[in-house]
Write an enzyme that holds these catalytic residues in place. Sequence first.
Site, short mmCIF file in Angstrom:
data_model
loop_
_atom_site.label_atom_id
_atom_site.label_comp_id
_atom_site.label_asym_id
_atom_site.label_seq_id
_atom_site.Cartn_x
_atom_site.Cartn_y
_atom_site.Cartn_z
N GLY A 268 -23.79 7.11 -1.79
CA GLY A 268 -24.56 8.27 -2.26
C GLY A 268 -24.00 8.83 -3.55
O GLY A 268 -23.92 10.05 -3.73
N TYR B 81 0.82 -1.22 0.00
CA TYR B 81 0.00 0.00 0.00
C TYR B 81 0.85 1.27 0.00
O TYR B 81 1.87 1.35 0.67
CB TYR B 81 -0.92 0.05 1.23
#
Length: 326
Positions: free
Chosen positions: A225, A53
Site C-alpha cells: 500500500g 543480521y
Amino acid sequence: MQYAYLGRTGLQVSRLGLGTMNFGMVTDEATSFEIMDEALTHGVIYFDTADVYGGAQKPDIKKGYGVSEEFIGRWFAQGGRREHIVLATKVYQPMDLGPNDRHLSAYHIRRACEDSLRRLQTDHIDLYQMHHIDRRTPWEEIWQAMELLVQQGKILYVGSSNFAGWDIATGQGAATARHFMGLASEQSLYNLTARTIELEVIPACRYYGLGLVPWSPLGGGLLGGALQKAKEGRRSQEGGKIEKLRPQLESYEALCKELGEQPADVAMAWLLRNPVVTAPISGPRTKAQLTESLRALEISLSDETVRRLDEIWPGPGGEAPKAYAW
C-alpha cells in the site's frame, strides 16, 4: 495456522515465516521479544535469521555482529520456547575482517556454525542456509563441512539462498554423488515486482524437491500500500521506485480495494498460491504488523484475479527456455 512440508523433507513449518532481519537494526530487544511471543501464540514456528543480521546498529558496517541471533538466544533462554521453533539461520557474509571470516570454506562454515550456536543459546540449528553462492569453494569441500555438522547433530537440514538454478543443480549433483541429502530449501527474492526466478530457480526447486522460501515478499514495502501510505504522509525508503512504478501501483492498489483486501495481504496470498512456495518470510517491525500479516492465509485468489495481477505485474513469460525461445 497452516503448515506445510519444507520441500521433500518430513519437516513441517508454518506457512508464514518470521523474518528477524530488523531485530537489532530497527527493532529493539523488548519489541523483538513481543513479536516472537506473538508469533508463537499464533502458531508461527518458522523463525529465520542470519549471523550477519542486526549489524547496522554498530559503527563498523563492514562486518556482522550477530545481534539478531543474540536477541533470539536471549528469548530462548527464558525457557519453554526453543522446542517449539523451527530455527533457520545463515552463513556466508563477513563476520570479521580477516580473509577467512566469510564465504563457504570448510574453515568458515565450522567456525560460523559454532558462533551462531553460541549466540542463539541452542545446541542445534534446524535449517542452516548458505546465504549466497560461493563459486570459489568446491562443492566437495562445502558438503564435507555440512555433512560433519549433521553427523555432530549441530545442524539438521541444509538450505541455500540467492542461488541460481544451475547452482541448485550442480550442488544437488555433488550431494547425490556423496549419498547426502543436499539442499532442503532455497530462499530467493520473489514477489509480484520481482519474478525473475520463475525462469529457472522455481523449475529447479520443483525438480529437486526444494521448498521455496521467498524473501522480500512485499518488494521492500512497494506492495504494502505504498501509494496510500504516501498520501497519509508516511515516508518510504522506496520513494524513487514508487514514482517509477506509479501506474502499476495505482492499478494494483485499485484491484486490492476492489477485492476488499489490503495490498500486503494480496501480495502474500499470491505467493502462497504457488505450490512450490513453502513459506514467505515476513519481517514485521511491530507486533501489530505480524498479526495483520496472518490475514493472507485466509485469502483465496481466483484465476481471474491472478490473470489481472499478471497483467499489472508481468513475469518473464514463463519458464526457460520457452519464455524466450520457440
